[in-house]
Design a protein around this motif. Structure first.
Motif, PDB file in Angstrom:
ATOM      1  N   VAL A 100     -11.009   3.432 -12.003  1.00 37.06           N
ATOM      2  CA  VAL A 100     -12.036   2.892 -12.912  1.00 37.06           C
ATOM      3  C   VAL A 100     -11.922   3.476 -14.313  1.00 37.06           C
ATOM      4  CG1 VAL A 100     -14.516   2.780 -13.353  1.00 37.06           C
ATOM      5  CG2 VAL A 100     -13.644   2.359 -11.048  1.00 37.06           C
TER       6      VAL A 100
ATOM      7  N   TYR B 206      -7.387   3.561 -15.316  1.00 37.88           N
ATOM      8  CA  TYR B 206      -6.570   2.349 -15.411  1.00 37.88           C
ATOM      9  C   TYR B 206      -7.353   1.130 -15.906  1.00 37.88           C
ATOM     10  CZ  TYR B 206      -3.049   4.940 -12.803  1.00 37.88           C
ATOM     11  OH  TYR B 206      -2.127   5.874 -12.415  1.00 37.88           O
ATOM     12  N   TYR B 207      -8.608   1.033 -15.510  1.00 36.85           N
ATOM     13  CA  TYR B 207      -9.410  -0.123 -15.903  1.00 36.85           C
ATOM     14  C   TYR B 207      -9.504  -0.293 -17.420  1.00 36.85           C
ATOM     15  CZ  TYR B 207     -13.342  -3.439 -15.846  1.00 36.85           C
ATOM     16  OH  TYR B 207     -14.148  -4.532 -16.020  1.00 36.85           O
TER      17      TYR B 207
ATOM     18  N   VAL C 298     -18.300   1.532 -17.889  1.00 35.29           N
ATOM     19  CA  VAL C 298     -17.713   0.449 -17.097  1.00 35.29           C
ATOM     20  C   VAL C 298     -18.202  -0.905 -17.593  1.00 35.29           C
ATOM     21  CG1 VAL C 298     -17.600  -0.583 -14.800  1.00 35.29           C
ATOM     22  CG2 VAL C 298     -17.388   1.890 -15.061  1.00 35.29           C
TER      23      VAL C 298
ATOM     24  N   THR D 117     -16.103  -3.981 -19.232  1.00 33.19           N
ATOM     25  CA  THR D 117     -16.192  -5.322 -18.657  1.00 33.19           C
ATOM     26  C   THR D 117     -16.485  -6.367 -19.728  1.00 33.19           C
ATOM     27  OG1 THR D 117     -16.978  -4.382 -16.559  1.00 33.19           O
ATOM     28  CG2 THR D 117     -17.365  -6.735 -16.913  1.00 33.19           C
TER      29      THR D 117
END
Length: 234
Positions: free
Chosen positions: A9, A12-13, A192, A196
């Motif tokens: 998370v 890499y995200y 996060v 997104t």
């Protein structure tokens, strides 16, 4: 398993979101230029749109550049100017709180008219509503993190830790995810959700940001606009 998920998370995200953000925007501009617009609903409910849009755009731009400078400026730079980490964190809390409230009020007005005006709701896509909801939730999380930041303002450790995470991400260092570990879950969810938003950016009306008419600020001369009666007289 938990460590691998954390690395996935927070390690890499961010690169996945950045890749889709840039490549997706380029592909959409190349292949679907007729969808490259803000999709204004000004004719349907103008007064609320003006106030909401102005407050939202002013707030979101100031928040974006505040986060950009605050997270990516190495602490050695502001320490060299005599500003400690604690002072920087207090400055971030005050500025972020002010700009966040301005943006929240504007975005709430835009979301309200999008959801509760039948005509605007009928002309809205699922993504139109979804992106406003994502932005609204992101603002709520950001504002909710302010009391936590204020409670730990003395040493500024939270801002330093989050800054190191961001700086290690942009410099492609493999231990970046370690610096997002141990911070309060509100900060983690805030990160996060922010990533997104970048991930879905190319598939939303937000792409019109790339076409902001910055050139108009420095143009020479004026644009001549005449009424229909004026054109007939001419």
């Amino acid at each position: 398993m938990a460590d691998w998920f954390h690395i996935l998370v927070f390690g890499y995200y961010p690169y996945l979101a950045a890749t889709v953000f840039l490549a997706g925007s380029l592909i959409r501009f190349d292949r679907e230029q007729y969808t490259w617009r803000s999709g204004s609903s000004q004719l349907l409910r103008r007064h609320q749109l003006i106030w909401g849009s102005v407050l939202f755009h002013v707030g979101i731009l100031l928040l974006f550049f505040g986060h950009f400078v605050g997270l990516l400026t190495p602490k050695e730079i502001y320490h060299a100017f005599g500003m400690g980490s604690g002072t920087k964190q207090v400055l971030a809390i005050v500025a972020g709180g002010l700009f966040g409230v301005v943006c929240f009020v504007g975005l709430t007005m835009l979301l309200h008219r999008r959801l509760f005006d039948p005509r605007i709701r009928a002309t809205s896509s699922v993504m139109d509503i979804a992106i406003l909801v994502l932005l609204w939730l992101q603002l709520v999380l950001g504002l909710a993190s302010l009391p936590l930041s204020w409670a730990h303002r003395e040493g500024g450790e939270i801002m330093v830790q989050l800054s190191l995470w961001a700086q290690k991400i942009v410099t492609f260092q493999s231990d970046a995810a370690d610096y997002a570990m141990g911070v309060h879950w509100i900060y983690q969810v805030h990160i996060v959700l922010g990533l997104t938003i970048f991930l879905v950016f190319p598939f939303s009306r937000l792409v019109h940001v790339w076409s902001a008419p910055v050139g108009y600020l420095g143009r020479r001369g004026y644009q001549v606009v005449r009424t229909r009666e004026g054109r007939r007289a001419a």
